[in-house]
Motif scaffolding. Sequence first.
Motif, short mmCIF file in Angstrom:
data_model
loop_
_atom_site.label_atom_id
_atom_site.label_comp_id
_atom_site.label_asym_id
_atom_site.label_seq_id
_atom_site.Cartn_x
_atom_site.Cartn_y
_atom_site.Cartn_z
N THR A 232 5.48 -8.15 7.97
CA THR A 232 6.12 -7.77 9.24
C THR A 232 6.91 -6.48 9.07
OG1 THR A 232 6.35 -10.13 9.67
CG2 THR A 232 7.58 -8.65 11.09
N LEU A 233 7.64 -6.40 7.96
CA LEU A 233 8.45 -5.22 7.72
C LEU A 233 7.58 -3.98 7.62
CD1 LEU A 233 11.37 -4.44 7.26
CD2 LEU A 233 11.00 -4.64 4.81
N VAL A 234 6.47 -4.10 6.87
CA VAL A 234 5.57 -2.97 6.71
C VAL A 234 4.98 -2.55 8.05
CG1 VAL A 234 3.33 -2.34 5.78
CG2 VAL A 234 5.00 -3.45 4.33
N ASN A 235 4.60 -3.54 8.85
CA ASN A 235 4.01 -3.22 10.14
C ASN A 235 5.01 -2.57 11.09
OD1 ASN A 235 1.17 -3.84 10.21
ND2 ASN A 235 1.78 -5.94 9.76
N ILE A 236 6.29 -2.90 10.93
CA ILE A 236 7.32 -2.23 11.74
C ILE A 236 7.45 -0.78 11.29
CG2 ILE A 236 9.82 -2.11 12.11
CD1 ILE A 236 9.78 -5.18 12.31
N LEU A 237 7.48 -0.56 9.96
CA LEU A 237 7.56 0.80 9.45
C LEU A 237 6.35 1.63 9.90
CD1 LEU A 237 8.78 0.92 5.74
CD2 LEU A 237 9.34 2.51 7.57
N PHE A 238 5.22 0.96 10.08
CA PHE A 238 4.00 1.65 10.44
C PHE A 238 3.83 1.75 11.96
CE2 PHE A 238 -0.79 1.91 10.58
CZ PHE A 238 -0.86 3.19 10.04
N GLY A 239 4.80 1.25 12.69
CA GLY A 239 4.74 1.38 14.14
C GLY A 239 3.83 0.39 14.83
N ALA A 240 3.24 -0.53 14.06
CA ALA A 240 2.30 -1.48 14.68
C ALA A 240 3.04 -2.61 15.38
CB ALA A 240 1.35 -2.05 13.62
N VAL B 264 3.90 8.53 7.85
CA VAL B 264 3.77 7.22 7.24
C VAL B 264 2.28 6.90 7.08
CG1 VAL B 264 4.33 4.77 7.42
CG2 VAL B 264 5.88 6.49 8.40
N GLY B 265 1.88 6.43 5.91
CA GLY B 265 0.51 5.99 5.71
C GLY B 265 0.50 4.57 5.21
N LEU B 266 -0.43 3.77 5.70
CA LEU B 266 -0.48 2.36 5.29
C LEU B 266 -1.85 2.04 4.72
CD1 LEU B 266 0.42 -0.64 5.20
CD2 LEU B 266 -0.20 -0.82 7.61
N VAL B 267 -1.86 1.43 3.53
CA VAL B 267 -3.12 0.93 2.97
C VAL B 267 -3.06 -0.59 3.09
CG1 VAL B 267 -4.52 0.72 0.91
CG2 VAL B 267 -3.34 2.87 1.40
N HIS B 268 -3.93 -1.10 3.97
CA HIS B 268 -3.93 -2.55 4.22
C HIS B 268 -4.47 -3.30 3.01
CE1 HIS B 268 -3.92 -1.05 8.43
NE2 HIS B 268 -3.13 -2.09 8.60
N GLN B 269 -4.07 -4.56 2.95
CA GLN B 269 -4.59 -5.44 1.92
C GLN B 269 -6.10 -5.56 2.05
OE1 GLN B 269 -2.61 -9.17 2.02
NE2 GLN B 269 -3.77 -10.03 0.33
#
Lengths: 338, 358, 497
Positions: C44-52, C80-85
Amino acid sequence: MAWVAESGRAIVSSVAAVILALSAGAIVLWVAGYAPLPALWVMAQAAFGSQFALADTLIKATPLALCGVGVTLAFRSGQFNIGAEGQMLMGALAAVILGRLLVTGWAVVFVLLGAAIIGSLWAWLAAWLKTARGVSEVISTLMLNFIAFWLVSWLVHGPLQEGAKSYPQTDLVAEALWLGRWLPPTRLHTGVFVAVGAAVVGYVWLFMTPIGLRVRVLGESPQAAWTAGIDPVRTTWLALAVSGACAGLAGGVEVLGVSRRLYEQFSPGYGYMAVAVALLARRHPLGVLPAAVCFGALEVGAAGLQRAVGVSAGLASIVEAFVVLAVVVVGGREADAV
Amino acid sequence: MSAGNTTVSGTTAFVVGRPARQLWLRAALSILWLIGVAACGGKAPDTPTMPQPASASTPQADKKPRVALLSPGPISDDGWNAFGYDALKIIEKELGCEVRQQQVNDSPADREQAFRAFAQEGFDIIIGHGGEFTDQALTVARDFPHTTFVVTAGDKAAPNVVSVVFDTGEASYLAGAIAATLSKTGRAGAIGGQNIPASARNLYAFRNGARAINPKMEVAIAFIGSWTDTAAARQQALALIEQGADILIHDCDAAAAGVFQAVKERNVQAFGMQKDQSHLAPDHIIGSPTSNPRGLAEVVRRILQREQKGEVVHLGLKDNAVGFTLKKGIISKELEGKLNALTLAIQKGEIDVFKEQP
Amino acid sequence: MSTWKLDDIAKRYGSVRALDGVSLTIEPGRIHGLLGENGAGKSTLVNILFGAIRPDRGHIICAGRQMRFTSSRDAIAAGVGLVHQHFHLVESFTVRENVWLGETRPDEARLWAAANRLALADQLNTVVGQLPVGIRQRVEILKALYRRATLLLLDEPTAALTPPEVEMLFALVRELRLSGVSIVFITHKLREALELCDTITVLRQGRVVATYAQAAATPDELAAAMVGSSLAPPSVTPPPGNQIRLRVNGLTTDADVGASIRGVSFEVRAGEIFGVAGVDGNGQTELAEALVGLRPAGGQVWLDGAPAPPGRRARMAAGLHYIPADRCRAGLVLNLSVAENAVLGDEVASAWRKWGWCLDGRAIRRHATALAAQFAIRMPAVSAAVMALSGGNQQKLLTARELARKPRVLVAVNPTWGVDIAAVAAIHQAFRTACSSGLSLVLISNELDEILSLCHRLVVIHAGRLSQPLPPNVPLTVIGRLMAGDAHTWEHYGVGS
């Protein structure tokens, strides 16, 4: 309890679909120059306003419910059976042929049984094509619909045409076989109970037997089913056969209860509408009953709209189509699940 | 680093929220629509009549008589159904009746349901437009003895069931005579919709008329099995033209558009049917056997005035219920004289146009 | 390069507080570990940082400026860049096409620069479907760098990787740090966090429990912070008996898809835990499926001296049970209830039936409740869909279900994959207990730690062949070489040498 909340959500979303649909229909009527609310009221009256109206609605709902239960059971097993139309036609065909050979009252059971068996064989064909040849059941059931339609068409124009040879239709089945009308003077026949029975049996089968559990596991996750040692071929066959049996039964009940003979335009698309019924019912066998009544009421209400307000048949069909569309839109995620 | 002070179980943090919210949004939107639509209003239907529980037993003399028409197809077909609707309009205007029309699926169950629904509403006369309504009219008539059921092109009657047969064949006979005279190949073709008795009789009368002029005239009769399949009609017409037919007649209702298409493509001639159809292929249509909707209106008038008993009524040239329209200048004076003589003979009953039947 | 700050972020779903006032600071050019069990709020925290996901409360501050992300688009624009699991790549597209998906103005020069940094320049025209998992992950990183990411979020990046690939990833991450990129490394594995991260923040139940500098953290401390109490030291697996429970001779499968098993033979004694180590894709799945009767295979399988009957259900009846690798798709049915899943595979048993044909809902629920109590499975209700359970609880349910069937032999594949520490401990303890009462466990796992700490003996699987059985104290280098398929080592430790 989680399931209470879940069914609550399902009901809310189905009701929302119906409301959305009716308001879309109302807009169509409004654009065409009719006051929408009185028109909807006329539809409601035509569908539920008297015992005759109610009877007509239930008569229409009966084949929809039987086909709808069939489609629901197939959906639950992960098979998108859109062949209820063809399975129903084959069931009706079987009923008409058996209805010529067996002419005593007690034979009703055998006539209906025959209709169910032929309907299930017709559906099993699609299952076999899928498991043996990898043919998508969406295509095969649809194609089998056409085959059934043209088969019936040829038979009622040829070998099975009535003795008088006037119209493309068969002779009436023996009067002894006709389903009783239990609410005279309306035409409401005992087939309604068959539909309710099928929904209840379908529910019990699906949710309260080991086989039903296996069918649902297969539908939710084929890989989990395989891993758990559930035979996917036999389970697919079984699910589609049971599904086809319900649709075949619909054909038999419609012959013995309403039409008493077979003719080319025997079904005004009950089998196709059953897909929408199953979606509106959220793939729940018991939900099929109110959903079928909904669609039955819509058919009867649309006719009533024509009669009372003079809305043209085309417009009435558009209103109907909007309802189906809205059901699919709101039930879309459900359709994805299948 | 701050930390909140409430404990949570923290396992099911996903999936909730969004779908439900969208759903409510949708529901709210639909309700808004409904309210908006209601507020804007619209043309109110003239007092929608609610279905009344069955008691048609007390027709009131001072009330407008009510007449309903059940059409087997769209009234915009420029043919059979349009004809029925024309009759209904005449009944409304000239007989002062309140009228309703409903299009009914091609299914006995739906026909019966429609008859019953109108009968329960207390309609005085219900017209089933087509012979296929016969059985259901007879069935429902038993339950509603005070309602009169009219079946066009029907062949059975009961005390409160009147069948009205338009012997269009009498005009088709004349068309046959014209065809035999004008054909250069000695061949003509007749295309029917579904093979039902009324339609078949009509086309055979065409052949009888042709053979009356030229006994060697070949008239092929074919049915396409549908009243609406224009593609099939076109195919059938092309096939007949291939076989040498240079004049076609049809009795396939809305599918006739396909016949006229083929006629235009191959530049041969044809007859219309039921109504004056010359506008559909002006350069190719010689004329059309027609039925006069007034014939049907007249039967309804007689029923309302209790002059008509339950029987099969045949209407033809002599009743002015069947006619023939002809393109100007296409036939010789000699043929015109012959046609007049034939017409007279048919009206007098001296010629049996249905001599040969299917 | 700027400092990112999260200030008092909160997010709730219904009655569940996924995040409850989380504040932390991500320094530029540092690797910041985010450690926590499943369900702690990391994703959840990561998705908030990523704007999702939009937080209910709190701010994201970058270089002193408050950011307002209405969508991922805003976050990407802010670097911000996100590499999903689970990678978001189109497998039938080339690497270049994947990077350019959604780009209106592709910039070839920038792509080359980024690809060179990641040593991907040679692979730009390769179709992604042909690349190994580790490289695919790098393609995801490439996507982020191409879009000028200065804050890179890696969500459980090692979950799908083999040990050598993990090493390569770590090296790459360290290089990126040198070039000034800030990295948030989300994991539930202590060792990884300790090895790689400069700063480690531990989340538990939506709250920050503690933040450590790398040097200051000890494994015990971190573990205690994660689970909220200190763990009992692992108990020792009791020694096995002498009876040969499972005997496999010359087991061979066809290679229609994937790897094949080529003449595998081994014996497992009653009460023994027999480990099969190896890099994924060397025939583990095939071996497991052939053993439990799902996959037709040549050779023989004996149970207690009798030939095992063919077919999965027949082998289940003979006491051979199975925990498949993929709990979500193969082991459990996410849309069905906990109770229904608890009898899946065993649904015909008379214990769950009444009147001969009807499923006895009450008996099934009672059974599920008992399993849940025994394994401390947390769930809303036994009638709730399994989807509502966390990964760890799902895996515990699966383990509980199979152990409750009193198997004589249990084949378990990656039984603790993607599961939090507490659940791992519970599952391992359950295995030991069952083995002490006679269970033979065939433990096929790509977690070498797990095999080494549990097994009495182990084999290495490579290219469908098994090594000789080895004691767990064999040198790690030997195991590593065997896993890598080193020909010399295999000559020495292969069967028949």
